[in-house]
Design an enzyme around this catalytic site. Structure first.
Site, mmCIF file in Angstrom:
data_model
loop_
_atom_site.group_PDB
_atom_site.id
_atom_site.type_symbol
_atom_site.label_atom_id
_atom_site.label_comp_id
_atom_site.label_asym_id
_atom_site.label_seq_id
_atom_site.Cartn_x
_atom_site.Cartn_y
_atom_site.Cartn_z
ATOM 1 N N LYS A 201 -20.591 -29.256 22.662
ATOM 2 C CA LYS A 201 -19.447 -29.961 23.266
ATOM 3 C C LYS A 201 -18.403 -30.331 22.203
ATOM 4 O O LYS A 201 -17.201 -30.099 22.359
ATOM 5 C CB LYS A 201 -19.940 -31.228 23.975
ATOM 6 C CG LYS A 201 -18.861 -32.213 24.343
ATOM 7 C CD LYS A 201 -17.970 -31.681 25.418
ATOM 8 C CE LYS A 201 -16.667 -32.417 25.487
ATOM 9 N NZ LYS A 201 -15.812 -32.026 26.575
ATOM 10 N N CYS A 255 -9.828 -36.389 23.827
ATOM 11 C CA CYS A 255 -10.917 -35.453 23.525
ATOM 12 C C CYS A 255 -10.638 -34.705 22.239
ATOM 13 O O CYS A 255 -11.293 -34.903 21.226
ATOM 14 C CB CYS A 255 -11.053 -34.460 24.679
ATOM 15 S SG CYS A 255 -11.094 -35.280 26.271
HETATM 16 N N1 SAJ Z 1 -1.844 -28.576 22.958
HETATM 17 C C1 SAJ Z 1 -0.963 -27.944 22.075
HETATM 18 N N2 SAJ Z 1 -0.903 -26.575 22.082
HETATM 19 C C2 SAJ Z 1 -1.676 -25.836 22.930
HETATM 20 C C3 SAJ Z 1 -2.568 -26.473 23.799
HETATM 21 C C4 SAJ Z 1 -2.640 -27.854 23.793
HETATM 22 O O1 SAJ Z 1 -0.253 -28.596 21.310
HETATM 23 O O2 SAJ Z 1 -1.545 -24.597 22.884
HETATM 24 C C5 SAJ Z 1 -1.929 -30.046 22.981
HETATM 25 C C6 SAJ Z 1 -1.614 -30.665 24.343
HETATM 26 O O3 SAJ Z 1 -0.244 -30.826 24.520
HETATM 27 C C7 SAJ Z 1 -2.376 -31.980 24.267
HETATM 28 C C8 SAJ Z 1 -3.598 -31.618 23.423
HETATM 29 O O4 SAJ Z 1 -3.282 -30.418 22.759
HETATM 30 O O5 SAJ Z 1 -1.642 -32.974 23.576
HETATM 31 C C9 SAJ Z 1 -4.880 -31.442 24.210
HETATM 32 O O6 SAJ Z 1 -4.632 -30.796 25.447
HETATM 33 P P1 SAJ Z 1 -5.552 -29.655 26.064
HETATM 34 O O7 SAJ Z 1 -4.953 -29.280 27.354
HETATM 35 O O8 SAJ Z 1 -5.772 -28.557 25.089
HETATM 36 O O9 SAJ Z 1 -6.985 -30.327 26.238
HETATM 37 P P2 SAJ Z 1 -7.499 -31.730 26.881
HETATM 38 O O10 SAJ Z 1 -7.629 -32.721 25.770
HETATM 39 O O11 SAJ Z 1 -6.715 -32.125 28.057
HETATM 40 O O12 SAJ Z 1 -8.971 -31.273 27.358
HETATM 41 C C10 SAJ Z 1 -9.879 -30.781 26.410
HETATM 42 C C11 SAJ Z 1 -10.446 -29.449 26.912
HETATM 43 N N3 SAJ Z 1 -11.215 -28.801 25.863
HETATM 44 C C12 SAJ Z 1 -11.013 -27.500 25.497
HETATM 45 O O13 SAJ Z 1 -10.163 -26.810 26.002
HETATM 46 C C13 SAJ Z 1 -11.910 -26.951 24.451
HETATM 47 C C14 SAJ Z 1 -11.328 -29.684 28.151
HETATM 48 O O14 SAJ Z 1 -11.962 -28.482 28.555
HETATM 49 C C15 SAJ Z 1 -12.394 -30.759 27.843
HETATM 50 O O15 SAJ Z 1 -13.184 -31.046 28.998
HETATM 51 C C16 SAJ Z 1 -11.682 -32.033 27.432
HETATM 52 O O16 SAJ Z 1 -10.918 -31.745 26.244
HETATM 53 C C17 SAJ Z 1 -12.724 -33.099 27.173
HETATM 54 O O17 SAJ Z 1 -12.885 -33.995 28.043
HETATM 55 O O18 SAJ Z 1 -13.441 -33.024 26.176
#
Ligand code: SAJ
Length: 404
Positions: A201, A255
């Site tokens: 995880k 996360c």
């Molecule tokens: N972000 C970027 N560039 C990207 C993708 C995301 O800058 O290309 C930023 C987003 O704007 C945001 C942050 O990253 O600020 C996180 O967003 P996210 O959509 O990537 O992820 P979370 O935090 O909403 O959810 C993550 C997910 N983990 C993965 O994709 C490995 C989700 O599947 C998990 O369940 C969640 O964390 C968790 O609860 O752990």
């Protein structure tokens, strides 16, 4: 009956999904206001499809309470904060939840922990609690770690279609838990041991953090040497084994910006890439601020009251502002003794920062520079309103804008 403990961003949709799929569910949370709201028939945050799922779960008899129930199945979905100074997990809420379960549970209980914990947390903090109790692990209580994987903004879909991991001491008990999740989850469910589940995880989120950091570093290099990072990533991603993510103003949420620190806290000597990636992503809000100062100079905008920040949430189309890059940026401004810039977010219904306005027209009024921090659908649909101002777009969604 399944008692889901902690009705936040993960616990509530999970409890609703279990109930809607025919399980007898009681959701428990210590927050009285939250349980009251749910009992009044209202959800507590915005998420696509959540209201419909809530209605379905209600019609199938889900109940909400402040009290732990007397039963033999518990799913713990309480938060696991981390200590900002030593970077280690603070398992205080999980410990409290397990202690209270032990005061209430029946013999032969399945105790399922969904909350994200760093590798070894269950051995270090949870097993001793049970060993000190009247229960025996593996006989009268069965410990399971079943971390969630759902993405805010697409939670309901992902609850059903994402594969999952179940860590158990005893594979037969793991199989029993798998059958519970299979009442709604249509994807593969791996049954493994607890430490593997804990570690996998945390590294899933760390993997994403490192990849976002790479995109952010590329954005800095390209900006320094006047190259178009978005075009470069588009071209590079045409390679069959390259998949670069999007650069942005930083990484927020509870996360990805938190879990990698658990590894840094536990293995400080061994986490070089992980630590560097965290620092790169944490540097982005300041990087945006520096760029704003540069744009103001170039465009002859001397008055900060003419600069507005669009977006307070940590990503598009959610109302969650935890660790959001905009809030990180405002904290940095405050550290330099300046007030946060004027801001607006259509998803955030309460005032959470100084100079936040609650109306888009009021926000736009008098602005000369708008910084897009979050690419909500709302701003894409209203992009014509930005025609008469300078736009600094950290999300690459507004044509002709200045980008990262
Ligand atoms: N972000 C970027 N560039 C990207 C993708 C995301 O800058 O290309 C930023 C987003 O704007 C945001 C942050 O990253 O600020 C996180 O967003 P996210 O959509 O990537 O992820 P979370 O935090 O909403 O959810 C993550 C997910 N983990 C993965 O994709 C490995 C989700 O599947 C998990 O369940 C969640 O964390 C968790 O609860 O752990």
């Amino acid at each position: 009956m399944i008692n889901v403990i902690g009705l936040g961003y993960i616990g509530l949709p999970t409890a609703l999904m279990l109930a809607a799929s025919g399980n007898n569910v009681v959701g428990t949370d210590v927050n009285k206001g939250l349980v009251k709201t749910l009992n009044e028939g209202k959800t507590t945050f915005e998420e696509e499809g959540l209201d419909e799922l809530f209605q379905e779960a209600l019609s199938k008899g889900i109940k909400f309470s402040n009290d732990y129930q007397v039963t033999d199945k518990y799913i713990i979905t309480v938060p696991t904060p981390y200590d900002k100074d030593n970077k280690k997990i603070d398992p205080v809420y999980v410990i409290k939840a397990v202690q209270t379960v032990l005061e209430n549970c029946l013999e032969n209980t399945l105790l399922i922990i969904e909350s994200t914990v760093s590798p070894g947390t269950i051995d270090k903090y949870i097993r001793p609690l049970i060993e000190e109790s009247k229960f025996t692990i593996g006989e009268t209580i069965h410990l399971i770690h079943a971390p969630e994987r759902i993405l805010p903004g697409n939670m309901i879909h992902e609850l059903r279609y994402n594969s999952r991991t179940i860590g158990a001491d005893n594979l037969d008990k793991g199989q029993m838990v798998k059958e519970i999740y299979q009442t709604f989850c249509e994807a593969d469910i791996a049954v493994t041991d607890i430490k593997t589940a804990e570690m996998s995880k945390v590294i899933e989120n760390t993997f994403r953090d490192i990849n976002i950091a790479f995109a952010n570093e590329l954005a800095k290099i390209c900006d320094f040497d006047d190259m178009d990072v978005y075009e470069i990533i588009k071209v590079a991603n045409m390679h069959p084994r390259v998949n670069i993510l999007n650069p942005g103003p930083g990484v927020g949420g509870h996360c990805i910006s938190v879990d990698p620190w658990f590894l840094v806290g536990d293995y400080p000597e061994l986490t070089n890439i992980i630590t560097t990636a965290r620092h790169i992503n944490d540097s982005m809000p300041d990087y945006v601020l520096k760029k704003v100062a540069q744009i103001m100079k170039e465009k002859n905008i001397s008055d900060f009251s003419k600069v507005g920040v669009y977006g307070l949430t940590y990503k598009p189309n959610v109302d969650d502002t935890r660790e959001s890059p905009t809030l990180q940026m405002f904290e940095s401004m405050e550290r330099h003794l300046s007030k946060p810039l004027k801001s607006y977010d259509p998803m955030v219904k309460n005032k959470i920062v100084e100079n936040q306005v609650m109306d888009f027209n009021e926000f736009m009024d008098g602005l000369e520079l708008v910084i897009i921090m979050v690419g909500h659908k709302h701003i894409i649909e209203n992009s014509d309103r930005l025609d008469s101002v300078v736009v600094y777009d950290t999300q690459n969604i507004i044509p002709e804008a200045i980008t990262l």
